[in-house]
Design a protein around this motif. Sequence first.
Motif: not given
Length: 198
Positions: A111-134
């Motif tokens: 979900a983190f990889i998919n979410g970052h790929a789909e939303l990360g560029r337009q939603d920095p908060e989702i990108a930050a959550l993915a980075a937190e998980h990694f």
Amino acid sequence: MTLLTLTPPVAETPAQRTASKAADDLFTAHGVIPVRFEDVAAHAGMSVDELASAYPSKQALVVAVLRRWHGAWRRALDHIATTSADPRDEILGIFSYLEECFADEGWRGCAFINGHAELGRQDPEIAALAAEHFRDVESHLTLLCTRADMPAHIAETLSLLVEGARVESAVQGSAKPARSARLGAAMLMSVFEERTAF
């Protein structure tokens, strides 16, 4: 603005659990962007107003789903720790857990990889959550490497094996990448052990 984290401030209510489970099902099957708020409400058996009372926006649902995934990851790590004889077994156990995940018919990728790929560029908060998980993945592996008397930087390679297996499994639709990554991790640890034995 409150900084979002993967650790929820309070436990989900029953209505929130129903909503986040429904969102997880739909986001996993279709991706986030095509799924409407109304679709989640229908899948959850809730009215739109009931869903909005549980989670007021689609972004809030995405955050809830990511927290569900991260919570499952942390619970799996706790279970591996209780069933492993030493830190190296714990490391290999992570790849065995991934193999179980990848073998599930409902697996459509992390979900983190998919979410970052789909939303990360337009939603920095989702990108930050993915980075937190990694970061959490690598931090846990660093801890295990330290406990196994291996240099902390070995965790960077192990983390790449974890994330690479997650990506390749989604592309292949196979559990094989977890087995290949587990073998790679075992070989890395074996080579390091041989070098320090002299």
